[in-house]
Design a protein around this motif. Structure first.
Motif, PDB file in Angstrom:
ATOM      1  N   GLY A 154       0.813  -1.209   0.000  1.00 15.71           N
ATOM      2  CA  GLY A 154       0.000   0.000   0.000  1.00 15.71           C
ATOM      3  C   GLY A 154       0.847   1.259   0.000  1.00 15.71           C
ATOM      4  O   GLY A 154       0.567   2.208  -0.752  1.00 15.71           O
ATOM      5  N   VAL A 155       1.890   1.271   0.813  1.00 23.32           N
ATOM      6  CA  VAL A 155       2.791   2.431   0.843  1.00 23.32           C
ATOM      7  C   VAL A 155       3.448   2.626  -0.528  1.00 23.32           C
ATOM      8  O   VAL A 155       3.523   3.752  -1.038  1.00 23.32           O
ATOM      9  N   LEU A 156       3.908   1.528  -1.137  1.00 23.28           N
ATOM     10  CA  LEU A 156       4.512   1.634  -2.474  1.00 23.28           C
ATOM     11  C   LEU A 156       3.504   2.162  -3.496  1.00 23.28           C
ATOM     12  O   LEU A 156       3.857   2.958  -4.370  1.00 23.28           O
ATOM     13  N   THR A 157       2.254   1.745  -3.371  1.00 24.21           N
ATOM     14  CA  THR A 157       1.205   2.245  -4.252  1.00 24.21           C
ATOM     15  C   THR A 157       0.994   3.744  -4.024  1.00 24.21           C
ATOM     16  O   THR A 157       0.828   4.510  -4.974  1.00 24.21           O
ATOM     17  N   GLY A 158       1.024   4.156  -2.763  1.00 26.18           N
ATOM     18  CA  GLY A 158       0.904   5.580  -2.449  1.00 26.18           C
ATOM     19  C   GLY A 158       2.059   6.383  -3.025  1.00 26.18           C
ATOM     20  O   GLY A 158       1.867   7.489  -3.542  1.00 26.18           O
ATOM     21  N   LEU A 159       3.268   5.819  -2.977  1.00 24.68           N
ATOM     22  CA  LEU A 159       4.431   6.514  -3.545  1.00 24.68           C
ATOM     23  C   LEU A 159       4.325   6.609  -5.066  1.00 24.68           C
ATOM     24  O   LEU A 159       4.714   7.620  -5.660  1.00 24.68           O
ATOM     25  N   ALA A 160       3.793   5.556  -5.687  1.00 21.54           N
ATOM     26  CA  ALA A 160       3.565   5.618  -7.141  1.00 21.54           C
ATOM     27  C   ALA A 160       2.547   6.705  -7.457  1.00 21.54           C
ATOM     28  O   ALA A 160       2.697   7.468  -8.425  1.00 21.54           O
ATOM     29  N   ARG A 161       1.512   6.810  -6.623  1.00 18.38           N
ATOM     30  CA  ARG A 161       0.492   7.847  -6.806  1.00 18.38           C
ATOM     31  C   ARG A 161       1.128   9.222  -6.612  1.00 18.38           C
ATOM     32  O   ARG A 161       0.837  10.153  -7.359  1.00 18.38           O
ATOM     33  N   ALA A 162       2.020   9.357  -5.634  1.00 18.11           N
ATOM     34  CA  ALA A 162       2.686  10.643  -5.394  1.00 18.11           C
ATOM     35  C   ALA A 162       3.534  11.058  -6.590  1.00 18.11           C
ATOM     36  O   ALA A 162       3.679  12.250  -6.866  1.00 18.11           O
ATOM     37  N   SER A 163       4.083  10.065  -7.310  1.00 18.25           N
ATOM     38  CA  SER A 163       4.898  10.390  -8.482  1.00 18.25           C
ATOM     39  C   SER A 163       4.041  10.751  -9.685  1.00 18.25           C
ATOM     40  O   SER A 163       4.563  11.159 -10.716  1.00 18.25           O
ATOM     41  N   GLY A 164       2.719  10.580  -9.545  1.00 21.27           N
ATOM     42  CA  GLY A 164       1.815  10.972 -10.607  1.00 21.27           C
ATOM     43  C   GLY A 164       1.178   9.822 -11.356  1.00 21.27           C
ATOM     44  O   GLY A 164       0.400  10.040 -12.281  1.00 21.27           O
ATOM     45  N   PHE A 165       1.460   8.571 -10.997  1.00 26.33           N
ATOM     46  CA  PHE A 165       0.896   7.426 -11.719  1.00 26.33           C
ATOM     47  C   PHE A 165      -0.528   7.162 -11.261  1.00 26.33           C
ATOM     48  O   PHE A 165      -0.793   6.986 -10.082  1.00 26.33           O
ATOM     49  N   ARG A 166      -1.451   7.151 -12.208  1.00 27.61           N
ATOM     50  CA  ARG A 166      -2.856   6.832 -11.970  1.00 27.61           C
ATOM     51  C   ARG A 166      -3.229   5.742 -12.961  1.00 27.61           C
ATOM     52  O   ARG A 166      -3.292   5.995 -14.157  1.00 27.61           O
ATOM     53  N   SER A 167      -3.449   4.539 -12.488  1.00 25.12           N
ATOM     54  CA  SER A 167      -3.756   3.424 -13.392  1.00 25.12           C
ATOM     55  C   SER A 167      -5.255   3.283 -13.627  1.00 25.12           C
ATOM     56  O   SER A 167      -6.072   3.755 -12.837  1.00 25.12           O
ATOM     57  N   GLN A 168      -5.586   2.604 -14.702  1.00 26.65           N
ATOM     58  CA  GLN A 168      -6.960   2.229 -14.967  1.00 26.65           C
ATOM     59  C   GLN A 168      -7.382   1.225 -13.882  1.00 26.65           C
ATOM     60  O   GLN A 168      -6.535   0.538 -13.326  1.00 26.65           O
ATOM     61  N   PRO A 169      -8.674   1.112 -13.574  1.00 29.17           N
ATOM     62  CA  PRO A 169      -9.096   0.226 -12.480  1.00 29.17           C
ATOM     63  C   PRO A 169      -8.608  -1.224 -12.605  1.00 29.17           C
ATOM     64  O   PRO A 169      -8.050  -1.768 -11.655  1.00 29.17           O
ATOM     65  N   LEU A 170      -8.780  -1.843 -13.752  1.00 30.96           N
ATOM     66  CA  LEU A 170      -8.351  -3.233 -13.901  1.00 30.96           C
ATOM     67  C   LEU A 170      -6.834  -3.364 -13.816  1.00 30.96           C
ATOM     68  O   LEU A 170      -6.319  -4.255 -13.144  1.00 30.96           O
ATOM     69  N   VAL A 171      -6.134  -2.451 -14.449  1.00 30.63           N
ATOM     70  CA  VAL A 171      -4.665  -2.483 -14.429  1.00 30.63           C
ATOM     71  C   VAL A 171      -4.163  -2.307 -12.999  1.00 30.63           C
ATOM     72  O   VAL A 171      -3.297  -3.045 -12.532  1.00 30.63           O
ATOM     73  N   GLY A 172      -4.711  -1.334 -12.281  1.00 33.55           N
ATOM     74  CA  GLY A 172      -4.287  -1.086 -10.901  1.00 33.55           C
ATOM     75  C   GLY A 172      -4.576  -2.264  -9.991  1.00 33.55           C
ATOM     76  O   GLY A 172      -3.756  -2.630  -9.152  1.00 33.55           O
ATOM     77  N   THR A 173      -5.747  -2.865 -10.168  1.00 35.75           N
ATOM     78  CA  THR A 173      -6.096  -4.036  -9.356  1.00 35.75           C
ATOM     79  C   THR A 173      -5.122  -5.173  -9.623  1.00 35.75           C
ATOM     80  O   THR A 173      -4.618  -5.813  -8.689  1.00 35.75           O
ATOM     81  N   LEU A 174      -4.829  -5.428 -10.890  1.00 33.78           N
ATOM     82  CA  LEU A 174      -3.910  -6.514 -11.227  1.00 33.78           C
ATOM     83  C   LEU A 174      -2.485  -6.215 -10.768  1.00 33.78           C
ATOM     84  O   LEU A 174      -1.790  -7.115 -10.267  1.00 33.78           O
ATOM     85  N   LEU A 175      -2.034  -4.978 -10.900  1.00 34.35           N
ATOM     86  CA  LEU A 175      -0.681  -4.621 -10.447  1.00 34.35           C
ATOM     87  C   LEU A 175      -0.534  -4.781  -8.933  1.00 34.35           C
ATOM     88  O   LEU A 175       0.469  -5.317  -8.453  1.00 34.35           O
ATOM     89  N   THR A 176      -1.518  -4.303  -8.180  1.00 34.27           N
ATOM     90  CA  THR A 176      -1.419  -4.432  -6.724  1.00 34.27           C
ATOM     91  C   THR A 176      -1.578  -5.883  -6.287  1.00 34.27           C
ATOM     92  O   THR A 176      -0.931  -6.320  -5.333  1.00 34.27           O
ATOM     93  N   THR A 177      -2.414  -6.652  -7.004  1.00 29.73           N
ATOM     94  CA  THR A 177      -2.542  -8.078  -6.702  1.00 29.73           C
ATOM     95  C   THR A 177      -1.207  -8.770  -6.919  1.00 29.73           C
ATOM     96  O   THR A 177      -0.746  -9.536  -6.056  1.00 29.73           O
ATOM     97  N   LEU A 178      -0.571  -8.495  -8.039  1.00 28.07           N
ATOM     98  CA  LEU A 178       0.737  -9.086  -8.321  1.00 28.07           C
ATOM     99  C   LEU A 178       1.760  -8.651  -7.272  1.00 28.07           C
ATOM    100  O   LEU A 178       2.541  -9.466  -6.771  1.00 28.07           O
TER     101      LEU A 178
END
Length: 172
Positions: A98-122
């Motif tokens: 979750g923290v890594l996802t927050g840091l990605a968001r801080a860098s400006g990355f906003r994924s599509q819902p399916l892509v984000g779900t699959l990336l965080t699942t992986l």
């Protein structure tokens, strides 16, 4: 200016939230995702009547051996500590992703819902199963289809909840 890509958007959003703020939001989303993962796992255990996995405790013992850090106490006290530390490894993995996802968001990355779900699942699959595999506690190559389903479905719940929560933090 944000740049749209097939997987999402890269660039600063409109919220003006700093890196630490996104890391904290990611930690909260990771905790929510971990709660969803645990709920799905416990539901599976209830429905199928299966026992809990001993791999988290085995991981704690293996890590303690590798780090040359004894787990103190007589046999019962030591075992109780290991049983308490085992689930903590899952919390660390879930909140950490979750923290890594927050840091990605801080860098400006906003994924599509399916892509984000699959990336965080992986990400959480690797964070939770990677150390166990590296320590020789489990080998996913030997898992049955049922084993894979029992592992992937709760992690998908984690990914969906983390992604949904992070997106909710980004709404104006």
């Amino acid at each position: 200016m944000a740049k749209r890509t097939p997987v999402g958007t890269i660039g600063k959003g409109k919220r003006g939230i700093g890196t630490l703020g996104w890391a904290a939001r990611g930690a909260a989303a990771g905790a929510a995702g971990t709660t969803a993962l645990n709920a799905v796992t416990y539901l599976d255990m209830t429905l199928r009547g299966r026992g809990s996995s001993s791999t988290p405790e085995q991981t704690v013992e293996a890590l303690a051996r590798k780090a040359h850090v004894p787990i103190p106490g007589d046999e019962e006290t030591r075992q109780n500590r290991i049983q308490g530390l085992g689930p903590m490894t899952g919390l660390v993995a879930g909140i950490g992703v979750g923290v890594l996802t927050g840091l990605a968001r801080a860098s400006g990355f906003r994924s599509q819902p399916l892509v984000g779900t699959l990336l965080t699942t992986l990400g959480v699959l690797v964070a939770s199963n990677g150390p166990m595999t590296a320590l020789g506690i489990t080998d996913p190559r030997t898992w049955s289809a049922t084993d894979w389903i029992s592992d992937v479905v709760p992690h998908l719940a984690y990914g969906a909840v983390l992604k949904t929560t992070m997106d909710a933090f980004d709404r104006p």
